[in-house]
Structures are given as structure tokens and as C-alpha cells.
Design a protein around this motif. Structure first.
Motif: not given
Length: 413
Positions: A298-299, A301-303, A305-306, A308, A328, A331-332, A335
Motif C-alpha cells: 500500500l505504501v 504503490v501509493s508513492i 501512483v502519486l 508516476h 490507479v 496500482g490496485i 497491492v
């Protein structure tokens, strides 16, 4: 991970989307065709872990030596078949190419791949032995050194604007030459002997192949359901679209690879604990690995996505642009994939294979038609959406309804 950065950044500018798509699709065959070891590599992990538990060095040496001999035989047979196929497959249709020069380059690249894949298969088997010995860190260090050599070679090759075949040779060498120091280590520890291998091969080969047969089915299913995405996109949408998908896959490998490095070595630990009946260890480690994998995914992938857009633009020199909606969705899936891979290590180590076979069959039956249909309707978005839908049906839902007791059996006291 550094090799992924260099392989894209240094080549996509002069190759262009279409040639780059051909290259990365051919490289994707490494993972897609890993099943061609007939499951022997994964069988070696479990058998090595079990034999190491008994502390019988002679038996362990015979298992490792004979298993690797069987793998060499399989790899050579695969190389002969692939060399033949490289000459007769219609590469223009496979990649939807119109340039005759690029078709010839794809054909030559496929021949290079056939030869290099032999070394990759064998190297993977050696790595699996160290996984069973719970010495995966040594394997990782050998791979790191080999990949650093590949990075240097790739930078030099890109300066001379070499073609797809040379790039393939460099990448395949980076994935295989790390086996050389590992073989030396096994030999020095008296765990590898040609004599012991030949003497025990008629006893060990049937066991290795029988154990590997179930893993083989799993690997075939993974190839069809997961590994064929680039080939599906290349053949239905074109090599240029495959380049975009390949960049997305490599982008999210920065989340997947660290988790894989942390969780995969647990395979041998689970196998040894299962053989010795240490259920408390299995319960404790599984809980920690699942929570840790999900949280870290989660950590990371969030980085990704933000960040990219600047990452991809700089990485590909602006050649590839990925829509935020596609990033997005991918990214889902990343995870989900990272967490489920941690669970798969537990299932493989404890030899809970039957539920996985049913799951992978149902996944393939659901995902392939969905990918073909949804890719036409939603483009690359449809490929990833199909994967998520098929996974929900074939893994958590199927396990809960039909295989719950089997899946949790190794956890029970």
C-alpha cells in the motif's frame, strides 16, 4: 530494479515504441515460459528443504545433483524446440509488424532468446536449491552482481544503438551468470557432485518430476492467466501498446520486487517447518508476512501512483504517457498481487497445491475471454480489470467456499 530503470531509459529513445515493444515482449517470455522447467525448480526447493531437515548430507547431495541434471536435460530439449519454432512462427502477425526489417530483427531476437533461455532455466533451478537451503540471501547477492554487470553492458550497448537481439543477450546473461558462483559454493560445500548425480538420477528423477508435475500445472496456469498479457496486447492492439503496458508493469515492479525479496525466502522455511511439524512457526510467520506485505505494498504503490507522471516521463524521455486512471487500476492490482504472492509462498512451502490448481484453472477460464473482450472495449484498462475480476472469483471466493479446511490445515496444531 536498477536494471529495469536502465533498460527502459537507455533504450526506448532510440528504439522507438514499436521496436521497444518487440524487445520487452520477447523478454516477457522469460516469466511466461518458466513453466517449461516442468516444475522441477519448485520441486527442488521443497525436496531440498525436506532433506536438509533430516541432516543426511549424502542424500541431500544426491537430490541436488540429480535434480540439476534433470533440469539440464529439460533445458536442452526446450532449446531445440524453441530454435525450430523461431524459424517458422509468423512474427509479423505475432507483433502486428509491417516493416520487413523489424520482422527479421524479431526473428533473430527469438533465436537469441531460445539459446539464452536454456541458461535462465538452469540458473533458476540453482536459485531454487538455495531457497530450499534457506540461503536465499546468497542467491540474491549473486544475482545482484550479475545484474550490475548487465547494467554496465546495457549502458555501453545503448551508446552504440544496438538492436533487439544484442539487448536480449545482455538481459538473459544478467539473469543467468549469477548461477556460476552458486554452483561453486555448492561444490565446495560438498552438496554438488556429478558422480552422485548420475548415480542417483534414476531414483531421484521420477520423484523430482512427480513432485514437479503439480507445480508445472500451476506454472502453466500462471503463464496463460498472468504472463501472456503482453502477447495478448501485442497481437490484438499492436507492439506500441505493449510498450505502454510493459512500462506500467516495470513501474509497479518497484513495489512488487522488494516484497518478493522479503517473502520468497520463507518458502524453504515453511517447507522445513511443515516437515518437522512446527505449526506455531508457520502461523506466526504467515500472519506477519501477510500483514507486512499488504502494508508495504500500500505504501509503495501509493508513492508510485502519486509520482508516476514525472517518473514515467523522465524514464521514457516522454515517449510513453500513462493515463492516471490506468495507473490507479494497475496500482490496485499490484497491492492484491503482492499480498497474494506472500500467501502463495506459504501454500507452496506447505505443499497445498490442489486448491491452487483449481484456482489457476478457473482464473484462466475467466481471465482470457475477459481480457480479449474488455481490451477491445476499454483498451489497456480492460486487461487489468479482467485480471482483478478473475482473481476475486478464482482465489478468495473459491478458497472460502470449497478449500477452506485444506488451506488452513498446516496452521492447525
Amino acid at each position: 530494479m536498477l536494471l529495469m530503470i536502465v533498460s527502459v531509459n537507455s533504450t526506448i529513445g532510440y528504439l522507438g515504441p514499436e521496436r521497444f515493444g518487440v524487445w520487452v515482449t520477447l523478454m516477457s517470455f522469460v516469466a511466461m515460459l518458466s513453466f517449461l522447467d516442468l516444475g522441477v525448480g519448485n520441486a527442488l526447493t521443497n525436496l531440498t528443504a525436506e532433506r536438509a531437515t533430516n541432516e543426511d548430507v549424502c542424500h541431500l547431495r544426491q537430490s541436488i545433483s540429480s535434480g540439476l541434471l534433470v533440469l539440464i536435460g529439460i533445458a536442452l530439449g526446450v532449446a531445440l524446440v524453441m530454435m525450430g519454432l523461431s524459424q517458422i512462427l509468423p512474427w509479423a502477425s505475432v507483433f502486428r509488424l509491417t516493416d520487413p526489417a523489424l520482422v527479421r530483427e524479431a526473428r533473430t531476437g527469438s533465436m537469441v532468446f531460445a539459446l539464452g533461455f536454456v541458461a535462465v532455466l538452469f540458473s533458476g533451478g540453482v536459485q531454487k536449491v538455495f531457497l530450499g537451503l534457506q540461503r536465499a540471501a546468497i542467491g540474491h547477492m549473486a544475482s545482484m552482481v550479475a545484474n550490475m554487470g548487465a547494467i554496465l553492458a546495457l549502458i555501453i550497448a545503448a551508446e552504440y544503438r544496438v538492436g533487439v537481439p544484442v539487448l536480449l543477450a545482455i538481459m538473459l546473461a544478467g539473469q543467468s551468470i549469477g548461477a556460476i558462483p552458486l554452483i561453486v559454493i555448492l561444490w565446495k560445500k560438498n552438496l554438488l557432485s556429478m558422480r552422485a548425480g548420475w548415480r542417483g538420477v534414476r531414483f531421484e528423477a521420477p520423484l523430482v518430476l512427480k513432485t514437479g508435475s503439480l507445480f508445472f500445472v500451476l506454472q502453466v496456469g500462471a503463464m496463460v492467466g498472468w504472463g501472456a498479457d503482453l502477447l495478448i496486447v501485442s497481437s490484438t492492439m499492436g507492439a506500441a501498446f505493449a510498450a505502454s503496458l510493459a512500462v506500467a508493469q516495470r513501474l509497479f515492479q518497484f513495489a512488487a520486487l522488494p516484497i518478493q525479496i522479503l517473502t520468497q525466502p520463507l518458502w524453504g522455511a515453511y517447507a522445513e517447518a511443515n516437515a518437522s511439524g512446527d505449526r506455531a512457526f508457520i502461523r506466526r510467520v504467515l500472519k506477519f508476512s501477510l500483514i507486512g506485505a499488504a502494508t508495504l505494498a500500500l505504501v509503495l504503490v501509493s508513492i508510485l501512483v502519486l509520482a508516476h507522471r514525472p517518473l514515467v516521463e523522465r524514464w521514457t524521455d516522454g515517449v510513453i504517457i500513462l493515463p492516471i486512471s490506468f495507473v490507479v487500476i494497475y496500482g490496485i492490482w499490484s497491492v492484491i498481487e503482492a499480498t497474494s504472492s506472500a500467501a502463495s509462498v506459504y501454500l507452496n512451502g506447505c505443499y497445498v497445491i490442489k486448491p491452487q490448481i483449481y484456482a489457476v484453472i478457473i482464473f484462466c477460464l475467466c481471465s482470457i475471454p475477459l481480457k480479449i473482450y474488455l481490451s477491445k472495449a476499454f483498451g489497456l484498462h480492460g486487461i487489468v480489470l479482467s485480471t482483478i475480476i478473475a482473481w476475486i472469483i478464482s482465489v478468495p471466493l473459491l478458497y472460502w467456499l470449497f478449500f477452506k479446511d485444506e488451506v488452513i490445515k498446516p496452521l492447525k496444531s
